[in-house]
Design a protein around this motif. Structure first.
Motif, mmCIF file in Angstrom:
data_model
loop_
_atom_site.group_PDB
_atom_site.id
_atom_site.type_symbol
_atom_site.label_atom_id
_atom_site.label_comp_id
_atom_site.label_asym_id
_atom_site.label_seq_id
_atom_site.Cartn_x
_atom_site.Cartn_y
_atom_site.Cartn_z
ATOM 1 N N GLY A 271 -3.293 -36.722 21.256
ATOM 2 C CA GLY A 271 -3.884 -36.449 20.345
ATOM 3 C C GLY A 271 -3.373 -35.221 19.487
ATOM 4 N N ARG A 272 -3.524 -35.141 17.974
ATOM 5 C CA ARG A 272 -2.849 -34.051 17.235
ATOM 6 C C ARG A 272 -3.912 -32.903 17.295
ATOM 7 N NH1 ARG A 272 -1.715 -37.670 12.613
ATOM 8 N NH2 ARG A 272 -1.329 -35.886 11.621
ATOM 9 N N ALA A 273 -3.273 -32.033 17.148
ATOM 10 C CA ALA A 273 -3.691 -30.729 16.789
ATOM 11 C C ALA A 273 -4.613 -30.552 15.895
ATOM 12 C CB ALA A 273 -2.589 -29.219 16.902
ATOM 13 N N GLU A 274 -4.298 -31.330 14.534
ATOM 14 C CA GLU A 274 -5.287 -31.081 13.272
ATOM 15 C C GLU A 274 -6.375 -31.687 13.916
ATOM 16 O OE1 GLU A 274 -2.107 -34.220 12.266
ATOM 17 O OE2 GLU A 274 -2.239 -32.154 13.353
ATOM 18 N N TYR A 275 -6.281 -32.948 15.359
ATOM 19 C CA TYR A 275 -7.959 -33.549 14.981
ATOM 20 C C TYR A 275 -8.723 -33.034 16.075
ATOM 21 C CZ TYR A 275 -6.148 -36.126 11.646
ATOM 22 O OH TYR A 275 -5.376 -36.822 9.682
ATOM 23 N N GLU A 276 -8.651 -31.728 16.168
ATOM 24 C CA GLU A 276 -9.769 -31.402 18.070
ATOM 25 C C GLU A 276 -10.864 -31.075 18.034
ATOM 26 O OE1 GLU A 276 -7.999 -27.218 19.346
ATOM 27 O OE2 GLU A 276 -6.297 -28.749 19.685
ATOM 28 N N LEU A 277 -11.836 -30.510 18.658
ATOM 29 C CA LEU A 277 -12.800 -31.159 19.043
ATOM 30 C C LEU A 277 -13.086 -30.315 20.936
ATOM 31 C CD1 LEU A 277 -15.799 -31.332 18.348
ATOM 32 C CD2 LEU A 277 -15.424 -33.587 19.670
ATOM 33 N N ILE A 278 -13.830 -29.131 20.548
ATOM 34 C CA ILE A 278 -14.234 -28.925 22.236
ATOM 35 C C ILE A 278 -15.906 -29.253 22.486
ATOM 36 C CG2 ILE A 278 -15.222 -26.427 23.132
ATOM 37 C CD1 ILE A 278 -12.706 -24.799 21.627
ATOM 38 N N GLN A 279 -15.953 -30.238 23.231
ATOM 39 C CA GLN A 279 -17.217 -30.765 23.907
ATOM 40 C C GLN A 279 -17.413 -30.381 24.948
ATOM 41 O OE1 GLN A 279 -19.363 -32.672 21.589
ATOM 42 N NE2 GLN A 279 -20.505 -33.443 23.865
ATOM 43 N N ASP A 280 -18.985 -28.946 25.358
ATOM 44 C CA ASP A 280 -18.636 -29.113 26.800
ATOM 45 C C ASP A 280 -17.665 -28.695 27.048
ATOM 46 O OD1 ASP A 280 -21.305 -30.381 26.283
ATOM 47 O OD2 ASP A 280 -20.899 -32.138 27.294
ATOM 48 N N VAL B 137 -11.604 -29.402 25.501
ATOM 49 C CA VAL B 137 -10.510 -29.448 24.236
ATOM 50 C C VAL B 137 -9.722 -30.719 23.940
ATOM 51 C CG1 VAL B 137 -9.268 -28.793 22.853
ATOM 52 C CG2 VAL B 137 -10.012 -26.394 24.161
ATOM 53 N N TRP B 138 -10.873 -31.162 23.415
ATOM 54 C CA TRP B 138 -10.089 -33.014 23.241
ATOM 55 C C TRP B 138 -9.680 -33.280 21.998
ATOM 56 C CZ3 TRP B 138 -11.738 -36.370 26.763
ATOM 57 C CH2 TRP B 138 -12.818 -35.802 28.116
ATOM 58 N N ARG B 139 -8.908 -33.865 21.999
ATOM 59 C CA ARG B 139 -7.281 -34.470 20.631
ATOM 60 C C ARG B 139 -7.831 -35.455 20.238
ATOM 61 N NH1 ARG B 139 -2.144 -30.384 21.239
ATOM 62 N NH2 ARG B 139 -3.384 -29.155 20.558
ATOM 63 N N PHE B 140 -7.711 -35.437 19.281
ATOM 64 C CA PHE B 140 -7.720 -37.714 18.587
ATOM 65 C C PHE B 140 -6.602 -37.757 17.455
ATOM 66 C CE2 PHE B 140 -11.375 -35.330 19.638
ATOM 67 C CZ PHE B 140 -11.959 -36.120 20.692
ATOM 68 N N ALA B 141 -5.972 -38.637 17.817
ATOM 69 C CA ALA B 141 -4.990 -39.005 16.997
ATOM 70 C C ALA B 141 -5.975 -39.891 15.461
ATOM 71 C CB ALA B 141 -4.485 -40.809 17.145
ATOM 72 N N SER B 142 -6.856 -39.605 15.296
ATOM 73 C CA SER B 142 -7.252 -39.821 13.628
ATOM 74 C C SER B 142 -8.455 -39.189 13.621
ATOM 75 C CB SER B 142 -7.733 -40.962 13.457
ATOM 76 O OG SER B 142 -8.273 -41.335 14.268
ATOM 77 N N GLN B 143 -8.836 -38.693 12.551
ATOM 78 C CA GLN B 143 -10.392 -38.259 12.123
ATOM 79 C C GLN B 143 -11.561 -39.058 12.506
ATOM 80 O OE1 GLN B 143 -10.838 -34.982 11.088
ATOM 81 N NE2 GLN B 143 -12.940 -34.938 11.310
ATOM 82 N N ALA B 144 -11.370 -40.638 12.581
ATOM 83 C CA ALA B 144 -12.141 -41.152 12.673
ATOM 84 C C ALA B 144 -12.103 -41.461 14.441
ATOM 85 C CB ALA B 144 -11.766 -42.483 12.405
ATOM 86 N N ASN B 145 -11.445 -41.369 14.887
ATOM 87 C CA ASN B 145 -11.527 -41.221 16.088
ATOM 88 C C ASN B 145 -12.825 -39.816 17.128
ATOM 89 O OD1 ASN B 145 -9.779 -43.413 16.818
ATOM 90 N ND2 ASN B 145 -8.707 -43.137 17.390
#
Length: 185
Positions: free
Chosen positions: A87-96, A99-107
């Motif tokens: 995952g990349r730092a610019e596509y990060e989400l805090i869920q429950d 901290v989750w990271r993703f390879a793309s905005q779509a993911n």
């Protein structure tokens, strides 16, 4: 009581009193600054914007140094290719609180819409360990997608054992709640 024993008790009591007096003097001379807490950051001295600290009963494996779930790998990428993507730092989400990271905005958006579909089974812990009644950290590069579930393993040998023995899944599912009670991060 013997004289030597009485003398020892007196010296211990005197030491305790002097330590208490020294402690009170030190506390009285220290500046009293109340740590700043807010509703969004209930922990004093932590900068805002960080995820909550690990707590008892967390159900997802995360890297304790970085706070990233499944060591920063993109959970959606496990279903898209032969190997997971970092995952990349610019596509990060805090869920429950994770901290989750993703390879793309779509993911990221796919995960946000249906996190239960993409989260690994058994909180990312090795199912062979869970089948044995313990939470064993996994290596996110050792995985298997079986049906609609993602399983992460500690080693290639554990992965192979799990794939060859269908009874391990049933054992892991029956022991997961017991293992979950002892997971503390």
């Amino acid at each position: 009581m013997k004289a030597a024993t009485r003398q020892r008790w007196i010296s211990l009591a005197a030491a305790a009193v002097s330590l208490a007096l020294i402690g009170q003097t030190a506390l009285a001379s220290a500046p009293s600054v109340a740590p700043e807490t807010t509703a969004s950051n209930p922990f004093p001295a932590l900068p805002s914007g960080l995820p909550d600290l690990p707590s008892l009963g967390e159900v997802m494996q995360r890297d304790l140094r970085t706070g990233l779930a499944i060591n920063g790998f993109d959970p959606v990428s496990y279903r898209l290719g032969a190997k997971p993507a970092a995952g990349r730092a610019e596509y990060e989400l805090i869920q429950d609180r994770f901290v989750w990271r993703f390879a793309s905005q779509a993911n990221l958006e796919a995960f946000r819409d249906a996190p239960e579909v993409y989260m690994p089974a058994f909180g990312g812990f090795d199912p062979t360990g869970v089948a044995n009644g313990v939470a064993v950290d996994s290596d996110p590069s050792q995985f298997a997608v079986i049906g609609s579930r993602l399983f992460l393993f500690r080693s290639a040998a554990n992965r192979q054992r799990f794939l060859q023995n269908a009874g391990l899944l049933a054992q892991a599912e029956s022991r997961w709640n017991a293992v979950l009670r002892f997971v503390a991060r």
